[in-house]
Design an enzyme around this catalytic site. Structure first.
Site, PDB file in Angstrom:
ATOM      1  N   THR A  65      36.501  28.810  31.468  1.00  0.00           N
ATOM      2  CA  THR A  65      37.690  29.549  31.049  1.00  0.00           C
ATOM      3  C   THR A  65      38.382  28.872  29.868  1.00  0.00           C
ATOM      4  O   THR A  65      38.296  27.643  29.721  1.00  0.00           O
ATOM      5  CB  THR A  65      38.680  29.673  32.234  1.00  0.00           C
ATOM      6  N   ASP A  66      39.077  29.663  29.071  1.00  0.00           N
ATOM      7  CA  ASP A  66      39.861  29.085  27.968  1.00  0.00           C
ATOM      8  C   ASP A  66      40.963  28.158  28.491  1.00  0.00           C
ATOM      9  O   ASP A  66      41.445  27.280  27.773  1.00  0.00           O
ATOM     10  CB  ASP A  66      40.460  30.189  27.081  1.00  0.00           C
ATOM     11  N   GLU A  67      41.342  28.339  29.763  1.00  0.00           N
ATOM     12  CA  GLU A  67      42.464  27.552  30.304  1.00  0.00           C
ATOM     13  C   GLU A  67      42.178  26.062  30.356  1.00  0.00           C
ATOM     14  O   GLU A  67      43.113  25.264  30.477  1.00  0.00           O
ATOM     15  CB  GLU A  67      42.830  28.034  31.714  1.00  0.00           C
TER      16      GLU A  67
ATOM     17  N   TYR B 101      44.038  24.948  39.063  1.00  0.00           N
ATOM     18  CA  TYR B 101      42.880  25.809  38.786  1.00  0.00           C
ATOM     19  C   TYR B 101      42.150  25.345  37.536  1.00  0.00           C
ATOM     20  O   TYR B 101      40.946  25.085  37.554  1.00  0.00           O
ATOM     21  CB  TYR B 101      43.325  27.274  38.620  1.00  0.00           C
TER      22      TYR B 101
ATOM     23  N   LYS C 238      38.368  23.698  36.914  1.00  0.00           N
ATOM     24  CA  LYS C 238      37.338  24.297  36.044  1.00  0.00           C
ATOM     25  C   LYS C 238      36.902  23.297  34.972  1.00  0.00           C
ATOM     26  O   LYS C 238      35.734  23.262  34.578  1.00  0.00           O
ATOM     27  CB  LYS C 238      37.860  25.589  35.402  1.00  0.00           C
TER      28      LYS C 238
HETATM   29  P1  NAD Z   1      37.110  36.581  41.522  1.00  0.00           P
HETATM   30  O1  NAD Z   1      38.139  35.768  42.212  1.00  0.00           O
HETATM   31  O2  NAD Z   1      37.296  38.052  41.364  1.00  0.00           O
HETATM   32  O3  NAD Z   1      35.697  36.396  42.237  1.00  0.00           O
HETATM   33  C1  NAD Z   1      35.241  35.164  42.694  1.00  0.00           C
HETATM   34  C2  NAD Z   1      34.025  35.408  43.581  1.00  0.00           C
HETATM   35  O4  NAD Z   1      33.522  34.126  44.006  1.00  0.00           O
HETATM   36  C3  NAD Z   1      34.345  36.213  44.834  1.00  0.00           C
HETATM   37  O5  NAD Z   1      33.359  37.201  45.044  1.00  0.00           O
HETATM   38  C4  NAD Z   1      34.301  35.162  45.955  1.00  0.00           C
HETATM   39  O6  NAD Z   1      33.918  35.706  47.200  1.00  0.00           O
HETATM   40  C5  NAD Z   1      33.289  34.187  45.403  1.00  0.00           C
HETATM   41  N1  NAD Z   1      33.459  32.831  45.954  1.00  0.00           N
HETATM   42  C6  NAD Z   1      34.617  32.120  46.038  1.00  0.00           C
HETATM   43  N2  NAD Z   1      34.391  30.924  46.629  1.00  0.00           N
HETATM   44  C7  NAD Z   1      33.060  30.883  46.917  1.00  0.00           C
HETATM   45  C8  NAD Z   1      32.210  29.917  47.513  1.00  0.00           C
HETATM   46  N3  NAD Z   1      32.695  28.745  47.951  1.00  0.00           N
HETATM   47  N4  NAD Z   1      30.892  30.186  47.633  1.00  0.00           N
HETATM   48  C9  NAD Z   1      30.408  31.378  47.191  1.00  0.00           C
HETATM   49  N5  NAD Z   1      31.162  32.344  46.628  1.00  0.00           N
HETATM   50  C10 NAD Z   1      32.477  32.100  46.497  1.00  0.00           C
HETATM   51  O7  NAD Z   1      36.904  35.869  40.107  1.00  0.00           O
HETATM   52  P2  NAD Z   1      36.601  36.511  38.679  1.00  0.00           P
HETATM   53  O8  NAD Z   1      37.851  36.900  38.038  1.00  0.00           O
HETATM   54  O9  NAD Z   1      35.488  37.482  38.812  1.00  0.00           O
HETATM   55  O10 NAD Z   1      36.093  35.207  37.933  1.00  0.00           O
HETATM   56  C11 NAD Z   1      34.711  34.843  37.959  1.00  0.00           C
HETATM   57  C12 NAD Z   1      34.527  33.544  37.209  1.00  0.00           C
HETATM   58  O11 NAD Z   1      34.976  33.695  35.864  1.00  0.00           O
HETATM   59  C13 NAD Z   1      35.305  32.362  37.780  1.00  0.00           C
HETATM   60  O12 NAD Z   1      34.493  31.223  37.692  1.00  0.00           O
HETATM   61  C14 NAD Z   1      36.514  32.234  36.861  1.00  0.00           C
HETATM   62  O13 NAD Z   1      36.954  30.898  36.799  1.00  0.00           O
HETATM   63  C15 NAD Z   1      35.929  32.689  35.540  1.00  0.00           C
HETATM   64  N6  NAD Z   1      36.863  33.305  34.588  1.00  0.00           N
HETATM   65  C16 NAD Z   1      37.652  34.347  34.970  1.00  0.00           C
HETATM   66  C17 NAD Z   1      38.485  34.967  34.042  1.00  0.00           C
HETATM   67  C18 NAD Z   1      39.347  36.147  34.404  1.00  0.00           C
HETATM   68  O14 NAD Z   1      40.118  36.606  33.558  1.00  0.00           O
HETATM   69  N7  NAD Z   1      39.257  36.691  35.595  1.00  0.00           N
HETATM   70  C19 NAD Z   1      38.520  34.491  32.733  1.00  0.00           C
HETATM   71  C20 NAD Z   1      37.710  33.408  32.379  1.00  0.00           C
HETATM   72  C21 NAD Z   1      36.882  32.840  33.316  1.00  0.00           C
HETATM   73  O1  TDX Z   2      52.999  38.682  38.678  1.00  0.00           O
HETATM   74  C1  TDX Z   2      52.651  38.162  37.615  1.00  0.00           C
HETATM   75  N1  TDX Z   2      53.529  38.192  36.551  1.00  0.00           N
HETATM   76  C2  TDX Z   2      53.253  37.626  35.340  1.00  0.00           C
HETATM   77  O2  TDX Z   2      54.075  37.666  34.413  1.00  0.00           O
HETATM   78  C3  TDX Z   2      51.364  37.537  37.420  1.00  0.00           C
HETATM   79  C4  TDX Z   2      50.371  37.489  38.546  1.00  0.00           C
HETATM   80  C5  TDX Z   2      51.098  37.000  36.187  1.00  0.00           C
HETATM   81  N2  TDX Z   2      52.007  37.020  35.179  1.00  0.00           N
HETATM   82  C6  TDX Z   2      51.669  36.431  33.871  1.00  0.00           C
HETATM   83  C7  TDX Z   2      51.100  35.033  33.931  1.00  0.00           C
HETATM   84  C8  TDX Z   2      50.218  35.009  32.716  1.00  0.00           C
HETATM   85  O3  TDX Z   2      50.998  34.705  31.565  1.00  0.00           O
HETATM   86  O4  TDX Z   2      50.650  37.232  33.297  1.00  0.00           O
HETATM   87  C9  TDX Z   2      49.703  36.437  32.595  1.00  0.00           C
HETATM   88  C10 TDX Z   2      48.327  36.634  33.226  1.00  0.00           C
HETATM   89  O5  TDX Z   2      48.374  36.076  34.530  1.00  0.00           O
HETATM   90  P1  TDX Z   2      47.093  36.046  35.491  1.00  0.00           P
HETATM   91  O6  TDX Z   2      46.526  37.415  35.631  1.00  0.00           O
HETATM   92  O7  TDX Z   2      47.460  35.293  36.724  1.00  0.00           O
HETATM   93  O8  TDX Z   2      46.028  35.238  34.597  1.00  0.00           O
HETATM   94  P2  TDX Z   2      46.087  33.787  33.927  1.00  0.00           P
HETATM   95  O9  TDX Z   2      46.965  32.865  34.648  1.00  0.00           O
HETATM   96  O10 TDX Z   2      46.314  33.997  32.456  1.00  0.00           O
HETATM   97  O11 TDX Z   2      44.550  33.326  34.191  1.00  0.00           O
HETATM   98  C11 TDX Z   2      43.489  34.281  33.993  1.00  0.00           C
HETATM   99  O12 TDX Z   2      42.793  34.050  32.808  1.00  0.00           O
HETATM  100  C12 TDX Z   2      41.928  32.955  32.773  1.00  0.00           C
HETATM  101  C13 TDX Z   2      42.524  34.309  35.173  1.00  0.00           C
HETATM  102  O13 TDX Z   2      43.239  34.541  36.357  1.00  0.00           O
HETATM  103  C14 TDX Z   2      41.733  33.068  35.267  1.00  0.00           C
HETATM  104  O14 TDX Z   2      40.774  33.149  36.313  1.00  0.00           O
HETATM  105  C15 TDX Z   2      41.013  32.880  33.982  1.00  0.00           C
HETATM  106  O15 TDX Z   2      40.327  31.670  33.995  1.00  0.00           O
END
Ligand code: NAD
Ligand code: TDX
Length: 344
Positions: free
Chosen positions: A124-126, A151, A155
Site C-alpha cells: 500500500t502507499d500508506e 496497519y 504492511k
Molecule cells: P479486505 O479486507 O476486503 O480483504 C482481506 C481478505 O483477506 C478477506 O477475504 C479476509 O478473509 C482475508 N484474510 C484476512 N486475514 C487472513 C488470514 N489470516 N488468512 C487468510 N486470509 C485472511 O482487503 P482489500 O481491501 O481487498 O485489500 C487486499 C489487499 O490489498 C490487502 O493486503 C491490503 O493491505 C491491500 N491494499 C488495499 C487497498 C484498499 O484501498 N483497499 C489499497 C492498497 C493496498
Molecule cells: O468514516 C470515515 N470517515 C472518514 O472521513 C472513514 C472510515 C474514513 N474517513 C477518511 C479517512 C481517510 O482520509 O476517509 C479516507 C479514507 O479512509 P479509509 O477508507 O479508511 O482508507 P484509508 O485509511 O485511506 O486506507 C485505505 O487505503 C490504503 C485502505 O483502507 C487501506 O487498506 C489501503 O492500504
C-alpha cells in the site's frame, strides 16, 4: 500462466483479481486461500468459473494448512490476505501483526519450499506515510518508509520480509503499492462504500476532522490489471507504485456521492478525527506506466458511476455485510458520534 495461489481472494480486491484472471487468462487455474474473516465473503465470488477456481478456507499463519494447499507447479503466490482497515488497527493491532507480518513470512517460506516461481506482495502507499497538504510532492518508489498507523507499519514490515526473502534466499518477489481502491464489493467500513450505503439510506456521512484529507483513488479493476502486468512482466525484486493520478479530498468525494444519489449536502457530518490521520496520499505511477505500459481504463467519473450503481443494485449484499459483527464494530467506532459535532 497455468496455476496461481491467491490469498485473500474472498475480499474486495482479491475477488476482483480472481475474476480478472479467470476471465482474461484462458486455462489458468486459481487456488483461492482465504480465512473468511469478517471481511471475506464468498458472495464476492458468485459466478466465477468453478472449473478453474478452487476455494480453500485457511489461515495464512497456519503453515501446515498453507503447505497442504500450495501445490508444486504453482507459478505464483499473490498475497492479498491482510487485515486492511486502519481504524481497526488503531483499536487493536494484534491481528494486524499476526496476519500481515507473520502470515506473510509463512507464505514466503511456503513459496520457497514449493519452488514457486514468483511471489507478488500486495502492499500500500500508506507505508510511505503522509504528504503535506497543497504540495506537489508525490510518492515514488524511492520514497522513504514512514508508516503512521499500526496497519501501515505491519504492511511495511511485510515488505521488508519480502525484500529479505529476495536478498537472502533468492526468491523472485515483486511488490505493488497502490492507493485507495474503490468499486463493487468493498466492505462498507471503508470510506467510499460507507458513505454510499449511508447516503442511500438517508443516514449521515461521517467525515473525520475537517474533511480536507486527500486520497488518490483508483478503480479496483484498474488496480488488478496493474497487478497482473507486474506478475507477468515486473522486474524481480522491484516495487511498483500504482495510481490513477486521481487525488480527491474526502469532502469532494462525499459531495460527489450525494450528487449522484440526489441526496442533500446536509447529510455530511464532521466527526472526531482519526488519530495519526495521514493528510495526503499522492502516487507517481511513472514507473509502472513506462516500464510495463499500464494505464487506468476508468476515469473517476465512470468509476464512481459504476460503483454507486453497483451498490444501488446490490442492496442484499450491502444488508448482509452490514449485519451482525460489523454492526457491533460500527457502534463502537461511531456510537459516541451520534451527537455529531457540526453540519456542513
Ligand atoms: P479486505 O479486507 O476486503 O480483504 C482481506 C481478505 O483477506 C478477506 O477475504 C479476509 O478473509 C482475508 N484474510 C484476512 N486475514 C487472513 C488470514 N489470516 N488468512 C487468510 N486470509 C485472511 O482487503 P482489500 O481491501 O481487498 O485489500 C487486499 C489487499 O490489498 C490487502 O493486503 C491490503 O493491505 C491491500 N491494499 C488495499 C487497498 C484498499 O484501498 N483497499 C489499497 C492498497 C493496498
Ligand atoms: O468514516 C470515515 N470517515 C472518514 O472521513 C472513514 C472510515 C474514513 N474517513 C477518511 C479517512 C481517510 O482520509 O476517509 C479516507 C479514507 O479512509 P479509509 O477508507 O479508511 O482508507 P484509508 O485509511 O485511506 O486506507 C485505505 O487505503 C490504503 C485502505 O483502507 C487501506 O487498506 C489501503 O492500504
Amino acid at each position: 500462466m497455468k496455476k496461481l495461489f491467491v490469498t485473500g481472494g474472498a475480499g474486495f480486491i482479491g475477488s476482483a483479481f480472481v475474476r480478472l484472471v479467470l476471465a482474461e487468462i484462458p486455462g489458468c487455474e486459481v487456488v483461492n486461500f482465504d480465512a473468511l474473516t469478517y471481511a471475506g465473503n464468498l458472495d464476492n465470488l458468485e459466478g466465477v468459473d468453478e472449473g478453474r477456481h478452487r476455494f480453500v478456507r485457511g489461515d495464512i499463519c497456519d503453515r501446515e494448512a498453507v503447505l497442504a494447499a500450495l501445490e508444486e507447479g504453482t507459478e505464483a503466490v499473490v498475497n492479498f490476505a491482510a487485515e486492511s482497515h486502519v481504524d481497526r488497527s488503531i483499536a487493536s493491532a494484534d491481528e494486524f501483526l499476526r496476519t500481515n507480518i507473520l502470515g506473510t513470512q509463512v507464505l514466503l517460506d511456503a513459496a520457497r519450499s514449493r519452488s514457486v516461481r514468483r511471489f507478488v506482495q500486495i502492499s500500500t502507499d500508506e507505508v510511505m506515510g503522509s504528504l503535506p497538504d497543497d504540495d506537489d510532492a508525490y510518492f515514488t518508489e524511492a520514497s522513504p518508509f514512514e508508516p503512521n498507523s499500526p496497519y501501515s507499519a505491519s504492511k511495511a514490515a511485510a515488505e521488508h520480509l519480502c525484500r529479505a526473502a529476495h536478498q537472502t534466499h533468492g526468491l523472485d518477489t515483486v511488490i505493488t503499492r497502490c492507493g485507495n481502491n474503490y468499486g463493487p464489493r468493498q466492505f462498507p467500513e471503508k470510506f467510499l462504500p460507507l458513505i454510499i450505503s449511508n447516503a442511500m439510506r438517508g443516514e449521515p456521512l461521517p467525515l473525520y476532522g475537517d474533511g480536507r484529507y486527500t486520497r488518490d483513488w483508483i478503480y479496483v479493476e484498474d488496480h488488478c490489471r496493474a497487478i497482473l502486468m507486474v506478475l507477468q512482466k515486473g522486474r524481480s525484486g522491484a516495487a511498483y507504485n500504482i495510481g490513477a493520478r486521481n487525488e480527491r479530498r474526502n469532502l469532494e468525494v462525499a459531495e460527489a456521492v450525494l450528487g449522484k444519489l440526489g441526496k442533500p449536502l446536509s447529510l455530511i457530518r464532521h466527526v472526531k478525527d482519526r488519530p495519526g490521520h495521514d493528510r495526503r496520499y499522492a502516487i507517481d505511477p511513472a514507473k509502472v506506466e513506462s516500464e510495463l505500459g499500464w494505464r487506468p481504463r476508468e476515469t473517476w467519473e465512470s468509476g464512481l458511476e459504476k460503483t454507486v450503481r453497483w451498490y444501488a443494485e446490490n442492496g442484499v449484499w450491502v444488508e448482509r455485510t452490514r449485519s451482525g459483527a460489523y454492526r457491533d464494530y460500527y457502534e463502537r467506532q461511531y456510537g459516541a458520534e451520534k451527537s455529531l459535532e457540526s453540519e456542513v
